[in-house]
Enzyme design. Structure first.
Site, mmCIF file in Angstrom:
data_model
loop_
_atom_site.group_PDB
_atom_site.id
_atom_site.type_symbol
_atom_site.label_atom_id
_atom_site.label_comp_id
_atom_site.label_asym_id
_atom_site.label_seq_id
_atom_site.Cartn_x
_atom_site.Cartn_y
_atom_site.Cartn_z
ATOM 1 C CE1 TYR A 104 -3.753 2.397 0.732
ATOM 2 C CE2 TYR A 104 -2.412 3.185 2.553
ATOM 3 C CZ TYR A 104 -3.496 3.326 1.714
ATOM 4 O OH TYR A 104 -4.324 4.408 1.879
ATOM 5 C CE LYS A 196 -8.718 1.362 2.704
ATOM 6 N NZ LYS A 196 -7.315 1.019 2.633
HETATM 7 C C1 LIG Z 1 -6.167 1.575 3.148
HETATM 8 C C2 LIG Z 1 -5.038 0.766 3.593
HETATM 9 C C3 LIG Z 1 -4.185 1.206 4.637
HETATM 10 C C4 LIG Z 1 -4.375 2.528 5.320
HETATM 11 O O1 LIG Z 1 -5.582 2.567 6.034
HETATM 12 P P1 LIG Z 1 -6.423 3.923 6.281
HETATM 13 O O2 LIG Z 1 -7.569 3.436 7.088
HETATM 14 O O3 LIG Z 1 -6.797 4.484 4.948
HETATM 15 O O4 LIG Z 1 -5.524 4.857 7.050
HETATM 16 C C5 LIG Z 1 -3.145 0.365 5.006
HETATM 17 N N1 LIG Z 1 -2.928 -0.814 4.396
HETATM 18 C C6 LIG Z 1 -3.714 -1.259 3.397
HETATM 19 C C7 LIG Z 1 -3.429 -2.581 2.773
HETATM 20 C C8 LIG Z 1 -4.782 -0.484 2.952
HETATM 21 O O5 LIG Z 1 -5.556 -0.932 1.946
#
Ligand SMILES: *Cc1c(COP(=O)(O)O)cnc(C)c1O
Length: 373
Positions: A104, A196
């Site tokens: 990411y 997510k």
């Molecule tokens: C979105 C995401 C993050 C960061 O998370 P946020 O809630 O947007 O701060 C970290 N790792 C992965 C794999 C992600 O998809």
């Protein structure tokens, strides 16, 4: 609640969260920032002082995640990045961290910046070189992401845990606690962006860390950092998260089935060059993913369409059901042209990242059919 309940039961019952005061079958939202003491100056509830430390709604959401993860302790943060930052802030100057490359982008960018400012040695390596880098550099911390976003690479968690004494932190966002249990595979800490799949409705920003060893020094440090630096999830977000997680196993099941079917369909399409999805037999991490994931391979995949950047953008622009937006794990399907977002990181120009939702699979496939025409 009794022990040994299955994830679907734990989630549907929100790990037993009720409202004893009203008799409600769902917990009340309690937004108070501060909590009373009685006439003898004893706290009315010894565990509630001030909401930067903790709150009932936070504990309720953490209890669900702790149970789903099979963890000894779980801490929620106001974003996934806040959770990752809390881990890295425990590193002393002079320490070395091994971090998987091609993960990411927000994680990579923040870790590079932080380690530069803090005199921490950062070693970034591909999945295939993680074990060797641990052997060479003897890091204090190893941070990996599996399946990775947007390459969908697979890290063999058990093999890596066996290969290093470092604290192993696994970002399992794309798998959710339903499909993979990194703590049982030997990870020390599992991290998720709860923004997510865990929340799944694209309306809460949150992050979570869970550990199998609540007595470890690093866990003490993380807990103290959350309280001291104040990176805590608010009660309303925690309440929404608890509500959303009631359907997490159902959502993940449908998303995973849809993603597998779409991946297979697109792989056979004449206008598609390749599909990155651990559920496809030709995927280099398929065997490992099959071993360490249960019930499927998640809702995230990347598609390489034949042709140029313009061809990929034309396909993305022609999709009607897949909304053009960043993020993943929501009930609605999303697509993103990652090269437009991070042109400097080697993402192929013809790569389309797809987050598959819970819609009807026939509708989803038909949408790609018309977009690829
Ligand atoms: C979105 C995401 C993050 C960061 O998370 P946020 O809630 O947007 O701060 C970290 N790792 C992965 C794999 C992600 O998809």
């Amino acid at each position: 609640m009794t022990k040994n309940l299955k994830p679907a039961t734990i989630a549907a019952h929100a790990a037993g969260a009720l409202d004893p005061q009203s008799g409600g079958v769902v917990p009340a939202l309690q937004p108070s920032t501060t909590f009373m003491r009685d006439e003898n100056y004893d706290l009315v509830r010894p565990d509630n002082i001030y909401s930067r430390d903790n709150s009932d709604n936070l504990r309720q959401a953490e209890a669900v995640l702790q149970r789903l993860e099979g963890a000894a302790d779980t801490l929620l943060f106001p974003s996934g990045m806040a959770a990752i930052a809390a881990v890295f802030r425990t590193l002393p100057n002079g320490a070395t961290a091994v971090v998987q490359s091609g993960i990411y982008w927000g994680t990579t960018a923040w870790i590079r910046d932080f380690t530069t400012r803090r005199d921490i040695t950062l070693v970034e390596v591909d999945v295939s070189e993680l074990a060797a880098a641990c052997e060479t550099h003897k890091p204090a911390l190893v941070f990996v992401e599996t399946p990775s976003n947007p390459w969908l690479k697979t890290v063999d968690i058990r093999a890596l845990a066996d290969a290093t004494d470092a604290t192993l932190v696994v970002d399992a966002t794309a798998a959710t606690p339903i499909l993979m249990q990194p703590l049982a595979l030997g990870a020390d800490i599992v991290m998720h962006s709860a923004t997510k799949g865990i929340n799944g409705h694209s309306d809460v920003l949150a992050g979570v860390l869970s550990t199998g060893n609540a007595d470890a020094k690093i866990w003490d440090d993380i807990r103290a950092d959350r309280k001291g630096a104040g990176a805590i999830l608010g009660p309303f977000e925690a309440w929404l998260l608890t509500r959303a997680m009631r359907t997490l196993p159902l959502r993940v099941e449908r998303m995973t089935q849809n993603a597998q079917a779409l991946a297979e369909h697109l792989m056979a399409h004449p206008k598609v060059a390749d599909v990155f999805y651990p559920g496809l037999p030709h995927h280099p991490g398929h065997d490992v993913a099959k071993r360490q994931m249960t019930g499927g391979f998640g809702g995230l995949l990347s598609v390489l369409v034949k042709g140029s950047k313009e061809d990929a953008l034309r396909v993305v622009g022609s999709l009607k059901l897949f909304l053009r937006a960043t993020s993943l794990g929501g009930v609605e399907s999303l697509v993103e042209h990652r090269h437009t977002i991070e042109p400097h990181t080697g993402i192929p120009e013809n790569l389309i990242r797809v987050s598959v939702g819970i819609e009807d699979i026939g509708d989803l496939i038909a949408d790609w059919e018309q977009a690829l025409e």
